[in-house]
Write an enzyme that holds these catalytic residues in place. Sequence first.
Site, PDB file in Angstrom:
ATOM      1  CB  THR A  77      13.568  15.238  47.759  1.00 58.35           C
ATOM      2  OG1 THR A  77      14.522  14.356  47.008  1.00 58.35           O
ATOM      3  CG2 THR A  77      12.457  14.236  47.960  1.00 58.35           C
ATOM      4  N   GLY A  78      13.509  16.112  44.591  1.00 58.71           N
ATOM      5  CA  GLY A  78      13.267  15.484  43.126  1.00 58.71           C
ATOM      6  C   GLY A  78      13.734  14.168  42.982  1.00 58.71           C
ATOM      7  CB  ILE A 101      30.171  19.017  45.238  1.00 55.79           C
ATOM      8  CG1 ILE A 101      28.729  18.585  46.040  1.00 55.79           C
ATOM      9  CG2 ILE A 101      30.678  17.762  44.138  1.00 55.79           C
ATOM     10  CD1 ILE A 101      28.983  17.404  46.936  1.00 55.79           C
ATOM     11  CB  SER A 148      20.150  14.564  43.628  1.00 51.71           C
ATOM     12  OG  SER A 148      19.390  13.565  43.885  1.00 51.71           O
ATOM     13  CB  CYS A 149      23.527  13.504  47.314  1.00 57.13           C
ATOM     14  SG  CYS A 149      22.443  14.539  47.803  1.00 57.13           S
ATOM     15  CG  ASN A 154      24.662  14.964  52.317  1.00 60.88           C
ATOM     16  OD1 ASN A 154      24.384  14.384  53.414  1.00 60.88           O
ATOM     17  ND2 ASN A 154      24.957  16.240  52.265  1.00 60.88           N
ATOM     18  CB  THR A 213      22.662  22.121  51.731  1.00 60.34           C
ATOM     19  OG1 THR A 213      21.634  22.833  50.894  1.00 60.34           O
ATOM     20  CG2 THR A 213      22.371  20.606  51.569  1.00 60.34           C
TER      21      THR A 213
END
Length: 481
Positions: free
Chosen positions: A347-348, A139, A288-289, A453, A319
Amino acid sequence: MTVNDDSFTNWKNREEIAESMIPIIGKLHRERDVTVLLHSRSLVNKSVVSILKTHRFARQIAGEELSVTETLPFLQALTALDLGPSQIDIGMLAATYKTDDRGLSVEDFTADAVAGAMGANKIERREGRDVVLYGFGRIGRLVARLLIEKAGSGNGLRLRAIVVRGGGEQDLVKRASLLRRDSIHGQFQGTITVDEATSTIVANGNAIKVIYANDPSEVDYTAYGIKDAILIDNTGKWRDRAGLSKHLRPGIDKVVLTAPGKGDVPNIVHGVNHDTIKPDERVLSCASCTTNAIVPPLKAMDDEYGVLRGHVETVHSFTNDQNLLDNYHKADRRGRSAPLNMVITETGAASAVAKALPDLKAPITGSSIRVPVPDVSIAILSLRLGRETTRDEVLEYLRDVSLHSPLKRQIDFTTAPDAVSMDFVGSRHASIVDAGATKVDGDNAILYLWYDNEFGYSCQVIRVVQHVSGVEYPTFPAPAV
């Protein structure tokens, strides 16, 4: 003359027109801080073929062809106006002109449509705002590319420094090489040189100091001439207010995290809740993405239909948090080889919806599967709506949202029947609605949302940074509310 000859002649004519647009677009950007868009896609620093392809793509979202012969007059009209810093969408100018019944000339219509960027209304140029990147991974490097690309006249965001841990011999050269070449996103558009004596990377004339530190407490940014900077933390090492506040060192004014924030750290999805950022807020997160991918379309659907409940299943590219080959990992399953397996994980994003959309009372659940692709993910958003509708109605609504609403920079739309994940590498939108995959049955709707992402998320980060820095310029014609 044959049909083939006609087609080729037409192509050459359009090439010539697109070529004539490049210096106009460049001059507006450099001298007036005006970014020329075409249906929310920047035309700055684009090649002849890229400009033509962007016009061609308009048929997928607007439903009809858009030619450079239609947009050039609007671009030329802009050059005669006293414009201040702004973003001007010549695709929208051309589209709205067709439906305008006032009988105005192109010049008069353009002046009226962008009046908010002219004369007494125009924003005066501000002094450039310093930006520091803490961490220079996937990123961090993409954010660096975007900052360099958007340097414009130098009155916006200025990337002044990168903070990294020392990596040994040839560290600076290797980091510059990773900025120059990317296996997914391709070559850097420009030139990069390295000055090892001053620990500086020079990218398209932007001198970027590389600072080596193991902890935020080791850096005094004023020693490098940096002041009132926005620091973007790309490490994810600190996620709560106490941890992120360590970055508030001399020379740093605000901290932006490129990961979900914890505790009372505001999680911001640009286009949805960026207007809630308090002027005195010094620590915030870009979530997040996946949160950025699902929240804008979720808001759009809730605004129109009401959402009673939902579930999001993300099929996410692997990732650097995963292992290349099976090895110990503190998290379940992530220790298994990323390029060889589909990996169920958590996933959050679903729980983060509440922070970005506090008015949405519908329960949203979520889960995720990591798959063996290096970039671009898809979120499958299954919704129970507040009223019955049809597939055609939903698609027409989302197409319109992607073109005319305040969410048009976040939501894109594709009707390509053979679209696959790699087609969306480099997308600058938070998510792209796949029209062909959309399912609607009464009050149940399933949306398939592609998202880069890495790059799409980085664009959202930049938008947040522009907003808090005061250099987020208004877009004309103004989107419908």
